[in-house]
Design an enzyme around this catalytic site. Structure first.
Site, short mmCIF file in Angstrom:
data_model
loop_
_atom_site.label_atom_id
_atom_site.label_comp_id
_atom_site.label_asym_id
_atom_site.label_seq_id
_atom_site.Cartn_x
_atom_site.Cartn_y
_atom_site.Cartn_z
N ASP A 1 -5.73 2.91 -3.56
CA ASP A 1 -7.00 2.94 -2.82
C ASP A 1 -7.15 4.19 -1.96
OD1 ASP A 1 -5.12 2.05 -1.03
OD2 ASP A 1 -6.21 0.25 -0.40
N ARG A 2 -6.04 4.87 -1.66
CA ARG A 2 -6.14 6.10 -0.86
C ARG A 2 -6.08 7.33 -1.76
NH1 ARG A 2 -2.44 5.67 4.44
NH2 ARG A 2 -2.80 3.48 4.95
N ASP B 1 -1.15 1.46 -4.01
CA ASP B 1 -2.10 0.57 -4.68
C ASP B 1 -3.40 1.27 -5.05
OD1 ASP B 1 -2.78 0.71 -1.98
OD2 ASP B 1 -3.64 -1.29 -1.94
N SER C 1 0.80 -1.22 0.00
CA SER C 1 0.00 0.00 0.00
C SER C 1 0.84 1.28 0.00
CB SER C 1 -0.94 -0.05 1.20
OG SER C 1 -1.82 1.02 1.16
N HIS C 2 0.75 2.03 1.10
CA HIS C 2 1.42 3.33 1.16
C HIS C 2 2.87 3.23 1.59
CE1 HIS C 2 -0.08 2.16 5.05
NE2 HIS C 2 0.84 2.92 5.59
N LYS D 1 -11.32 0.53 -0.33
CA LYS D 1 -11.39 1.96 -0.54
C LYS D 1 -10.92 2.24 -1.97
CE LYS D 1 -7.27 2.58 2.33
NZ LYS D 1 -7.21 1.34 3.11
N ASP E 1 -2.14 6.61 -3.42
CA ASP E 1 -1.05 5.83 -2.80
C ASP E 1 -0.59 4.69 -3.70
OD1 ASP E 1 -3.19 4.09 -2.53
OD2 ASP E 1 -2.49 3.32 -0.61
C1 G16 Z 1 -4.93 -0.18 5.74
C2 G16 Z 1 -6.32 -0.31 6.28
C3 G16 Z 1 -6.84 1.00 6.77
C4 G16 Z 1 -5.88 1.63 7.74
C5 G16 Z 1 -4.49 1.70 7.14
C6 G16 Z 1 -3.47 2.14 8.17
O1 G16 Z 1 -4.93 0.60 4.58
O2 G16 Z 1 -7.20 -0.83 5.32
O3 G16 Z 1 -8.08 0.80 7.41
O4 G16 Z 1 -6.30 2.92 8.10
O5 G16 Z 1 -4.10 0.42 6.71
O6 G16 Z 1 -3.49 1.22 9.21
P1 G16 Z 1 -2.55 1.36 10.45
O7 G16 Z 1 -3.01 2.58 11.18
O8 G16 Z 1 -2.74 0.08 11.21
O9 G16 Z 1 -1.15 1.55 9.93
P2 G16 Z 1 -3.87 0.40 3.41
O10 G16 Z 1 -4.17 1.49 2.42
O11 G16 Z 1 -2.52 0.57 4.05
O12 G16 Z 1 -4.07 -0.97 2.90
#
Ligand code: G16
Length: 545
Positions: A280-281, A278, A119-120, A375, A276
């Site tokens: 989704d953000r 992937d 992801s990010h 998302k 981000d």
């Molecule tokens: C995932 C989850 C989100 C979460 C984010 C950060 O997103 O789907 O619900 O807000 O991680 O999580 P954490 O606060 O535990 O680091 P993504 O976009 O990283 O897959």
């Protein structure tokens, strides 16, 4: 075709976090590391599916194109075929962004899949890699499945893999190559009023779409360029790269600061957005205006009826507990329910499936709807553009309309990244268990409540305990400050401490203050309340949003 049974030994660090298993890329590249995880996740999901009278027959594979992504997709396909999966849907280059993955899972009625993305988190050989395990509903698997996968990784002894080359894999009749960009763009055209957005552009509306060198770049060019007509100069960092060109693909005020800074200059465009790793953000910015994703969620819920696919309006909204309460005010206005879930997109899925909500989102720059079960950054941006086109109002005007009606919820999420685990654990342990918080006074602030957040899914009944701690403090004017804290479940090194604070303001004269400036005094109080500097050794957070 030879089917190989490979002996292996377990790795003791494959416990899944907020969204799958994230590790340094080099850890994933070790012999058998990915293989063990895929085999285990398949076994657990397959057994669960067999219990309900089926077995896993079809799977969607793909990822965000970071280093090791394509290799992981191909290797996993061979493992899954060896385990009896009858159909694999995958892009030839392995590149698919998360929203499109969810879309295919639902549209093709598959039994779920794997998304190869951290992801990010930064990519490249020196960065992170990850695997998200998704169910046939199109989103992350439920907790009892991920807990079982984590447990079973500790006892795996062998995995199966077909002994075929990549070329043979591509020619295999069980493999179907998909074209996510055009299929996904078609889907977006079904949901939104593209014509009104085209009119907006004709009227001189300009924008920047920043792919942060990650997986969304080609989707942005196709949807916003080819199909809607934004000119070429609207697109930046839209060529996907394995290492994201060295960028940290997290669209926020720190890692996309250059975009924020640009929007504060005279050259600013009407609308800027970034996505981000992937896809989704999303972060959106107006001309000289930043909006956090808690407010973004509330505004989208408030105006979603202007979009053709949601013409009946918002039927219910959900936010994660750390997200600000802005959407609760809108829910009251619309006379609908606002649900609060733990962090992790999967908690929204049952609410969406059961039609309790159609819009959901969270503080970490994620918003989406019932059109998929992840998302979706592109969906969010199209929603904004559709709403702007229909109302003729800018992001700032839409935000101010809402603040003038409900007051402004000043909110900030701030993170201390890669801190020592020991200090982080001690801080969290105290935050959860110290029984002397209520009544504690720090300057003119007084703690009036201290609660552990435990969740029970209103649909499935599944429980998730200890999802964070919430404090309510009274300030000198009798106003409430809400503080929430938890440890991140997506970091790969040390621990990341997340802090979330909010304060509701009704004085219109204060609405224009920059949120971190408004909350400055509160940050200091929270530091003393939770002894952050003392436990983390940091004077300041690394990321403020
Ligand atoms: C995932 C989850 C989100 C979460 C984010 C950060 O997103 O789907 O619900 O807000 O991680 O999580 P954490 O606060 O535990 O680091 P993504 O976009 O990283 O897959």
């Amino acid at each position: 075709m030879a089917l190989l049974k490979i002996k292996t030994t377990p790795f003791d660090d494959q416990k899944m976090g907020t969204a799958g298993l994230r590790k340094r890329t080099k850890i994933y590249m070790q012999e058998n590391y990915l293989e063990n995880f895929i085999q285990t996740a398949f076994d657990v999901r397959n057994e669960d599916t067999i219990e309900s009278g089926n077995s896993i027959k079809s799977i969607v594979l793909g990822g965000d194109g970071r280093s090791f992504c394509k290799e992981a997709v191909y290797k996993s396909a061979k493992i899954l075929l060896a385990n009896g999966v009858e159909k694999i849907y995958m892009p030839k280059d392995g590149l698919i962004f998360t929203p499109a993955h969810s879309y295919y899972t639902i549209k093709l009625k598959t039994d779920g899949g794997f998304i190869f993305s951290a992801s990010h988190n930064p990519g490249g050989l020196g960065g992170d890699f990850g695997v998200k395990v998704n169910s046939g509903l199109g989103g992350g698997v439920l907790n009892h499945i991920s807990d079982e996968i984590s447990k079973r990784t500790l006892t795996i002894k062998e995995y199966l893999i077909e002994d075929i080359s990549d070329e043979e894999l591509l020619m295999d009749s069980r493999v179907e190559i998909i074209d996510p960009i055009s299929d996904y763009a078609d889907y977006m055209e079904e949901l939104f009023d593209f014509n009104s957005i085209r009119e907006l552009i004709k009227g001189g509306f300009n924008a920047i779409f920043d792919g942060m060198n990650a997986s969304s770049g080609e989707y942005l060019k196709e949807i916003f360029g080819n199909r809607l007509g934004f000119p070429e100069e609207s697109f930046q960092n839209c060529i996907p790269m394995e290492d994201f060109g060295g960028k940290h693909p997290e669209p926020n005020l720190i890692y996309a600061k250059y975009l924020y800074d640009f929007q504060m200059t005279e050259k600013a465009v009407d609308f800027a957005c970034a996505f981000d790793g992937d896809g989704d953000r999303n972060m959106v910015l107006g001309k000289g205006f930043f909006i956090n994703s808690s407010d973004a969620l509330a505004i989208l819920a408030r105006h979603i009826h202007l979009i053709p696919a949601y013409k009946d309006g918002c039927i219910g909204v959900a936010r994660t507990m750390p997200t600000s309460s802005a959407c609760d005010f809108v829910a009251k206005e619309l006379n609908i329910e606002s649900y609060q879930t733990p962090t992790g997109w999967r908690y929204f899925e049952r609410l969406l499936d059961s039609n309790k909500i159609n819009i959901c989102g969270e503080e970490s720059f994620g918003t989406s709807s019932n059109h998929i079960r992840e998302k979706d950054g592109v969906w969010a941006v199209l929603s904004w553009l559709n709403i702007i086109a229909k109302t003729g109002k800018s992001i700032e005007e839409l935000a101010k309309d809402m603040w003038n009606t409900h007051g402004r919820v000043f909110y900030s999420q701030y993170s201390y990244e890669e801190i020592e685990k020991d200090g982080a654990n001690k801080l969290i342990d105290r935050a959860f268990n110290f029984d002397g918080f209520v009544g504690m006074k720090i300057d003119e602030y007084k703690v009036v409540s201290h609660e552990i957040f435990n969740y029970k899914d209103p649909v499935s009944g599944e429980e998730a305990k200890n999802q964070g701690v919430q404090f309510i403090l009274n300030d000198k004017d009798g106003k409430n400050v809400r503080v929430f804290t938890r440890l991140s479940g997506t970091g790969t090194v040390g621990a990341t401490l997340r802090m979330y604070v909010e304060k509701h303001e009704t004085d219109v004269n204060k609405f224009n203050i920059f949120h971190t400036e408004y909350l400055n005094e509160v940050f200091e109080i929270v530091d003393r309340l939770l002894k952050i500097s003392e436990f983390t050794g940091r004077k300041k957070a690394d990321v403020y949003n």
